[in-house]
Design a protein around this motif. Structure first.
Motif, PDB file in Angstrom:
ATOM      1  N   LEU A  21     -14.790  41.255 -40.608  1.00  0.00           N
ATOM      2  CA  LEU A  21     -16.052  41.064 -39.884  1.00  0.00           C
ATOM      3  C   LEU A  21     -16.016  41.733 -38.505  1.00  0.00           C
ATOM      4  O   LEU A  21     -17.030  42.210 -38.010  1.00  0.00           O
ATOM      5  N   GLY A  22     -14.834  41.758 -37.897  1.00  0.00           N
ATOM      6  CA  GLY A  22     -14.693  42.451 -36.616  1.00  0.00           C
ATOM      7  C   GLY A  22     -14.888  41.530 -35.430  1.00  0.00           C
ATOM      8  O   GLY A  22     -15.659  40.570 -35.472  1.00  0.00           O
ATOM      9  N   ALA A  23     -14.175  41.869 -34.343  1.00  0.00           N
ATOM     10  CA  ALA A  23     -14.186  41.021 -33.148  1.00  0.00           C
ATOM     11  C   ALA A  23     -15.590  40.902 -32.554  1.00  0.00           C
ATOM     12  O   ALA A  23     -16.004  39.813 -32.138  1.00  0.00           O
ATOM     13  N   ALA A  24     -16.344  41.996 -32.513  1.00  0.00           N
ATOM     14  CA  ALA A  24     -17.638  41.968 -31.825  1.00  0.00           C
ATOM     15  C   ALA A  24     -18.589  40.979 -32.503  1.00  0.00           C
ATOM     16  O   ALA A  24     -19.264  40.186 -31.831  1.00  0.00           O
ATOM     17  N   ARG A  25     -18.630  41.009 -33.831  1.00  0.00           N
ATOM     18  CA  ARG A  25     -19.544  40.109 -34.534  1.00  0.00           C
ATOM     19  C   ARG A  25     -19.070  38.652 -34.426  1.00  0.00           C
ATOM     20  O   ARG A  25     -19.884  37.737 -34.264  1.00  0.00           O
ATOM     21  N   ILE A  26     -17.751  38.451 -34.504  1.00  0.00           N
ATOM     22  CA  ILE A  26     -17.227  37.082 -34.360  1.00  0.00           C
ATOM     23  C   ILE A  26     -17.555  36.553 -32.958  1.00  0.00           C
ATOM     24  O   ILE A  26     -18.045  35.428 -32.799  1.00  0.00           O
ATOM     25  N   GLU A  27     -17.328  37.379 -31.945  1.00  0.00           N
ATOM     26  CA  GLU A  27     -17.609  36.926 -30.574  1.00  0.00           C
ATOM     27  C   GLU A  27     -19.104  36.659 -30.365  1.00  0.00           C
ATOM     28  O   GLU A  27     -19.486  35.695 -29.694  1.00  0.00           O
ATOM     29  N   HIS A  28     -19.926  37.501 -30.949  1.00  0.00           N
ATOM     30  CA  HIS A  28     -21.378  37.294 -30.846  1.00  0.00           C
ATOM     31  C   HIS A  28     -21.757  35.921 -31.436  1.00  0.00           C
ATOM     32  O   HIS A  28     -22.528  35.161 -30.841  1.00  0.00           O
ATOM     33  N   LEU A  29     -21.187  35.601 -32.605  1.00  0.00           N
ATOM     34  CA  LEU A  29     -21.498  34.307 -33.238  1.00  0.00           C
ATOM     35  C   LEU A  29     -20.971  33.150 -32.400  1.00  0.00           C
ATOM     36  O   LEU A  29     -21.626  32.108 -32.280  1.00  0.00           O
ATOM     37  N   LEU A  30     -19.789  33.323 -31.783  1.00  0.00           N
ATOM     38  CA  LEU A  30     -19.235  32.247 -30.942  1.00  0.00           C
ATOM     39  C   LEU A  30     -20.099  32.036 -29.707  1.00  0.00           C
ATOM     40  O   LEU A  30     -20.348  30.899 -29.289  1.00  0.00           O
ATOM     41  N   GLU A  31     -20.590  33.133 -29.132  1.00  0.00           N
ATOM     42  CA  GLU A  31     -21.454  32.988 -27.952  1.00  0.00           C
ATOM     43  C   GLU A  31     -22.786  32.342 -28.328  1.00  0.00           C
ATOM     44  O   GLU A  31     -23.315  31.505 -27.589  1.00  0.00           O
ATOM     45  N   SER A  32     -23.286  32.724 -29.473  1.00  0.00           N
ATOM     46  CA  SER A  32     -24.533  32.104 -29.946  1.00  0.00           C
ATOM     47  C   SER A  32     -24.321  30.601 -30.190  1.00  0.00           C
ATOM     48  O   SER A  32     -25.166  29.769 -29.822  1.00  0.00           O
ATOM     49  N   ALA A  33     -23.172  30.247 -30.780  1.00  0.00           N
ATOM     50  CA  ALA A  33     -22.876  28.827 -31.028  1.00  0.00           C
ATOM     51  C   ALA A  33     -22.785  28.072 -29.703  1.00  0.00           C
ATOM     52  O   ALA A  33     -23.308  26.959 -29.564  1.00  0.00           O
ATOM     53  N   GLU A  34     -22.147  28.694 -28.720  1.00  0.00           N
ATOM     54  CA  GLU A  34     -22.014  28.050 -27.401  1.00  0.00           C
ATOM     55  C   GLU A  34     -23.411  27.803 -26.814  1.00  0.00           C
ATOM     56  O   GLU A  34     -23.697  26.733 -26.273  1.00  0.00           O
ATOM     57  N   ALA A  35     -24.282  28.794 -26.943  1.00  0.00           N
ATOM     58  CA  ALA A  35     -25.643  28.653 -26.405  1.00  0.00           C
ATOM     59  C   ALA A  35     -26.442  27.577 -27.151  1.00  0.00           C
ATOM     60  O   ALA A  35     -27.325  26.943 -26.577  1.00  0.00           O
ATOM     61  N   LEU A  36     -26.123  27.383 -28.427  1.00  0.00           N
ATOM     62  CA  LEU A  36     -26.866  26.389 -29.222  1.00  0.00           C
ATOM     63  C   LEU A  36     -26.308  24.978 -29.072  1.00  0.00           C
ATOM     64  O   LEU A  36     -26.890  24.013 -29.569  1.00  0.00           O
ATOM     65  N   ARG A  37     -25.164  24.853 -28.387  1.00  0.00           N
ATOM     66  CA  ARG A  37     -24.494  23.540 -28.321  1.00  0.00           C
ATOM     67  C   ARG A  37     -25.385  22.400 -27.849  1.00  0.00           C
ATOM     68  O   ARG A  37     -25.349  21.308 -28.425  1.00  0.00           O
ATOM     69  N   PRO A  38     -26.207  22.605 -26.804  1.00  0.00           N
ATOM     70  CA  PRO A  38     -27.056  21.485 -26.379  1.00  0.00           C
ATOM     71  C   PRO A  38     -27.979  21.004 -27.511  1.00  0.00           C
ATOM     72  O   PRO A  38     -28.282  19.816 -27.607  1.00  0.00           O
ATOM     73  N   HIS A  39     -28.411  21.931 -28.374  1.00  0.00           N
ATOM     74  CA  HIS A  39     -29.306  21.550 -29.476  1.00  0.00           C
ATOM     75  C   HIS A  39     -28.524  21.007 -30.669  1.00  0.00           C
ATOM     76  O   HIS A  39     -29.081  20.309 -31.510  1.00  0.00           O
TER      77      HIS A  39
END
Ligand code: NCD
Length: 316
Positions: A21-39
């Motif tokens: 999958l590659g580091a960039a896509r994994i990191e993008h998903l982790l950042e998105s998850a972090e942003a969604l944490r409050p929800h």
């Protein structure tokens, strides 16, 4: 690679493995998850993201955490969720997995979250869906559990930061039967983890290519020396032929994580376990419930990570 086929606007079509999958896509998903944490913790703030979409949980194997968190993730993004009950279905009358899936798909599904006992079964089912349907792997045999791999990486990042090159991670236990370990290894390598160690009895080690680049051994005390992250695995008795583990008492004595053993790791090391735990077999109670345990944080992160993946695939 068909497993990472993209939609015309560059999103993933299915989510089957972290391998390649590659580091960039994994990191993008982790950042998105972090942003969604409050929800992810509740509320209605993200309910427009997948409003009008439908997600079906299709679990041919048991699950507590993964199924519940996929359900909550879809609901907290506003999707409708069908929790398909295999035990009460025509699967019990002999209907094939693919016919079952196509039958439900005909009622209008955007995504299937599938768990299956056979390696490769989820990828095979993804070949049979309509072009507009996404498939997410919630664990296939011993092969992959990509959202678990992501939630484990999110948990590590929250404690240790995003530079994995400084970290030493140790995976302990039944690596041979573990799809979690395989997905964690894919992710740790992709994110450039400084050193990956694996500790398992010889009989529970996987094929050699799974362990490329890892320091492998049987001496848990020595391997714990100086580690930042300890990832314990369940002894998966349901996947074992007889005799792979001598006795559970002996397993605990040799490979169980106790408080005194954990003291060999760095003082701020975190202890992870994907659950379900065999307390007193791979992990002592006072470690599982102790101050270094992040096991329930992993569970909570599961909702945020699954929200991020559903959002990415279904394009909210
Ligand atoms: C794991 C699984 O099913 O692969 N659990 C989980 O999803 N958190 C690990 C296991 O069953 O040991």
């Amino acid at each position: 690679m068909t497993e990472h086929a993209l939609t015309p606007d560059g999103r993933l079509r299915h989510f089957l493995t972290l391998d390649g999958l590659g580091a960039a896509r994994i990191e993008h998903l982790l950042e998105s998850a972090e942003a969604l944490r409050p929800h992810a913790a509740g509320g209605t703030g993200a309910r427009q993201v997948l409003a009008g979409r439908t997600v079906c949980n299709l679990f041919f194997e048991n699950s507590t955490r993964t199924r519940t968190s996929f359900q909550l993730a879809a609901q907290r993004l506003g999707a409708d969720v069908v929790n398909f009950d295999i035990a009460a279905s025509s699967v019990k009358k002999g209907e094939s997995a693919l016919d079952t899936l196509r039958t439900i798909e005909a009622m209008g599904m955007d995504a299937f979250v599938i768990r299956h006992a056979e390696n490769g079964a989820v990828a095979a089912l993804s070949d049979g869906v309509l072009p507009s349907t996404s498939v997410l792997n919630a664990g296939d045999g011993r092969a992959a559990h990509p959202t678990q791999g992501l939630l484990d990486m999110l948990t590590i990042r929250q404690h240790k930061g995003s530079d994995f090159s400084k970290l030493t991670a140790l995976i302990v236990g039944d690596v041979r039967h573990s799809r979690v370990a395989r997905s964690d290894l894919h992710a740790l390598r992709a994110l450039g983890c400084g050193e990956i160690r694996v500790c398992a009895p010889q009989s529970l080690l996987p094929e050699a290519d799974t362990l490329v680049g890892c320091t492998v051994g049987q001496q848990l005390d020595a391997l714990l020396e100086g580690v930042d992250v300890v990832m314990m695995l369940r002894v998966q008795r349901e996947r074992m032929e007889e005799g792979l583990v001598p006795s559970l008492d002996e397993y605990f004595r040799t490979f169980g994580l106790t408080r005194s053993r954990l003291a060999k790791a760095k003082p701020n090391a975190i202890v992870m376990h994907p659950g379900p735990m065999n307390r007193g077999v791979e992990i002592a109670d006072d470690v599982a419930d102790g101050p270094q345990s992040v096991i329930l944080q992993q569970v909570a992160n599961g909702v945020a990570v699954r929200m991020a993946v559903l959002k990415h695939l279904l394009g909210g």
